[in-house]
Design a protein around this motif. Structure first.
Motif, PDB file in Angstrom:
ATOM      1  N   GLN A 163     -37.086  -2.598  65.137  1.00  0.00           N
ATOM      2  CA  GLN A 163     -36.339  -1.891  66.179  1.00  0.00           C
ATOM      3  C   GLN A 163     -35.432  -0.800  65.602  1.00  0.00           C
ATOM      4  O   GLN A 163     -34.767  -0.088  66.348  1.00  0.00           O
ATOM      5  N   PHE A 164     -35.406  -0.664  64.268  1.00  0.00           N
ATOM      6  CA  PHE A 164     -34.590   0.355  63.611  1.00  0.00           C
ATOM      7  C   PHE A 164     -35.438   1.589  63.321  1.00  0.00           C
ATOM      8  O   PHE A 164     -36.655   1.498  63.173  1.00  0.00           O
ATOM      9  N   ASP A 165     -34.779   2.750  63.220  1.00  0.00           N
ATOM     10  CA  ASP A 165     -35.494   3.994  62.920  1.00  0.00           C
ATOM     11  C   ASP A 165     -36.125   3.947  61.537  1.00  0.00           C
ATOM     12  O   ASP A 165     -37.198   4.493  61.308  1.00  0.00           O
ATOM     13  N   HIS A 166     -35.417   3.351  60.582  1.00  0.00           N
ATOM     14  CA  HIS A 166     -35.878   3.301  59.191  1.00  0.00           C
ATOM     15  C   HIS A 166     -35.588   1.925  58.604  1.00  0.00           C
ATOM     16  O   HIS A 166     -34.564   1.324  58.918  1.00  0.00           O
ATOM     17  N   THR A 167     -36.475   1.476  57.721  1.00  0.00           N
ATOM     18  CA  THR A 167     -36.245   0.264  56.945  1.00  0.00           C
ATOM     19  C   THR A 167     -36.317   0.634  55.469  1.00  0.00           C
ATOM     20  O   THR A 167     -37.258   1.307  55.043  1.00  0.00           O
ATOM     21  N   VAL A 168     -35.294   0.236  54.721  1.00  0.00           N
ATOM     22  CA  VAL A 168     -35.257   0.486  53.280  1.00  0.00           C
ATOM     23  C   VAL A 168     -35.203  -0.876  52.598  1.00  0.00           C
ATOM     24  O   VAL A 168     -34.297  -1.671  52.859  1.00  0.00           O
ATOM     25  N   VAL A 169     -36.182  -1.131  51.737  1.00  0.00           N
ATOM     26  CA  VAL A 169     -36.204  -2.387  50.990  1.00  0.00           C
ATOM     27  C   VAL A 169     -35.331  -2.204  49.749  1.00  0.00           C
ATOM     28  O   VAL A 169     -35.536  -1.284  48.967  1.00  0.00           O
ATOM     29  N   ASN A 170     -34.344  -3.075  49.604  1.00  0.00           N
ATOM     30  CA  ASN A 170     -33.445  -2.994  48.457  1.00  0.00           C
ATOM     31  C   ASN A 170     -33.951  -3.907  47.339  1.00  0.00           C
ATOM     32  O   ASN A 170     -33.425  -4.980  47.099  1.00  0.00           O
ATOM     33  N   ASP A 171     -35.010  -3.431  46.645  1.00  0.00           N
ATOM     34  CA  ASP A 171     -35.493  -4.169  45.478  1.00  0.00           C
ATOM     35  C   ASP A 171     -34.972  -3.525  44.195  1.00  0.00           C
ATOM     36  O   ASP A 171     -34.991  -4.129  43.136  1.00  0.00           O
ATOM     37  N   ASP A 172     -34.501  -2.281  44.299  1.00  0.00           N
ATOM     38  CA  ASP A 172     -33.875  -1.564  43.182  1.00  0.00           C
ATOM     39  C   ASP A 172     -32.710  -0.800  43.791  1.00  0.00           C
ATOM     40  O   ASP A 172     -32.920   0.119  44.598  1.00  0.00           O
ATOM     41  N   LEU A 173     -31.474  -1.171  43.432  1.00  0.00           N
ATOM     42  CA  LEU A 173     -30.290  -0.629  44.109  1.00  0.00           C
ATOM     43  C   LEU A 173     -30.220   0.895  44.040  1.00  0.00           C
ATOM     44  O   LEU A 173     -29.989   1.554  45.056  1.00  0.00           O
ATOM     45  N   GLY A 174     -30.430   1.469  42.871  1.00  0.00           N
ATOM     46  CA  GLY A 174     -30.366   2.932  42.735  1.00  0.00           C
ATOM     47  C   GLY A 174     -31.353   3.632  43.644  1.00  0.00           C
ATOM     48  O   GLY A 174     -31.028   4.627  44.301  1.00  0.00           O
ATOM     49  N   ARG A 175     -32.584   3.111  43.693  1.00  0.00           N
ATOM     50  CA  ARG A 175     -33.614   3.712  44.545  1.00  0.00           C
ATOM     51  C   ARG A 175     -33.256   3.522  46.026  1.00  0.00           C
ATOM     52  O   ARG A 175     -33.452   4.435  46.831  1.00  0.00           O
ATOM     53  N   ALA A 176     -32.721   2.357  46.378  1.00  0.00           N
ATOM     54  CA  ALA A 176     -32.342   2.112  47.775  1.00  0.00           C
ATOM     55  C   ALA A 176     -31.236   3.084  48.207  1.00  0.00           C
ATOM     56  O   ALA A 176     -31.284   3.642  49.307  1.00  0.00           O
ATOM     57  N   ILE A 177     -30.247   3.311  47.327  1.00  0.00           N
ATOM     58  CA  ILE A 177     -29.169   4.262  47.634  1.00  0.00           C
ATOM     59  C   ILE A 177     -29.762   5.652  47.841  1.00  0.00           C
ATOM     60  O   ILE A 177     -29.426   6.344  48.815  1.00  0.00           O
TER      61      ILE A 177
END
Length: 190
Positions: A163-177
């Motif tokens: 239901q969100f516009d975007h989903t970001v998987v936080n498997d690597d913090l730097g990449r997720a940021i």
């Protein structure tokens, strides 16, 4: 002066949501200000009304609910409420700044529904429920029972991700940021 936009970031507990938001605020590449939440709990030592929270009496909080003054609120514990006031969002966006809301998944879905294209919603997801459990255990701040409750709740909360516009998987913090930063830059520059 153009109006700011609304940024909604939600995640199950322990997925790095606050870490990501704070990293983006420190980078300073995106003009965004935190929304100050309202609560009916008493201030803790050093907390300031209008800075840490808007501290409302029980009666004032209930009155604000009945007068539809919140974009979202929740009774976190019996009789203990937290919420986001509509006037707080207006105060920030009307001054030309973007507002970032760090809220639970149900609140995130409701705020997006309320504001539509004026808002972007980002769901921070753990790589897996197992990885989330490992993170929570690694923190060393909670009992095994509390961890079990959070992990069970996370499974339920992850069901809201579509239901969100975007989903970001936080498997690597730097990449997720970086991923969240790219999404927000694209949205705020439109």
């Amino acid at each position: 002066m153009s109006k700011g936009k609304i940024i909604i970031i939600s995640a199950p507990s322990g997925c790095g949501k606050s870490t990501i938001i704070n990293a983006l605020l420190q980078r300073g590449e995106i003009d965004m200000q935190f929304s100050v939440s309202a609560t009916n709990r008493p201030p803790r030592e050093g907390e300031v009304h209008g800075v840490n929270y808007y501290f409302l009496s029980d009666d004032d909080f209930r009155k604000a609910i009945s007068q539809d003054e919140f974009v979202e609120y929740e009774e976190v514990y019996p009789g203990r409420y937290y919420g986001t006031l509509k006037r707080e969002i207006s105060r920030i966006v009307d001054s030309g700044h973007n507002v970032v809301l760090d809220i639970d998944v149900k609140g995130g879905v409701n705020v997006k529904r309320m504001y539509g294209d004026e808002a972007v919603s980002v769901f921070i997801q753990p790589p897996s429920v197992e990885a989330l459990c490992e993170r929570l255990v690694g923190r060393g701040t909670e009992s095994p029972e509390a961890i079990d409750q959070r992990v069970a709740r996370a499974g339920f909360e992850i069901s809201y991700a579509p239901q969100f516009d975007h989903t970001v998987v936080n498997d690597d913090l730097g990449r997720a940021i970086d991923n969240v930063s790219d999404i927000l830059k694209d949205f705020t520059c439109r």
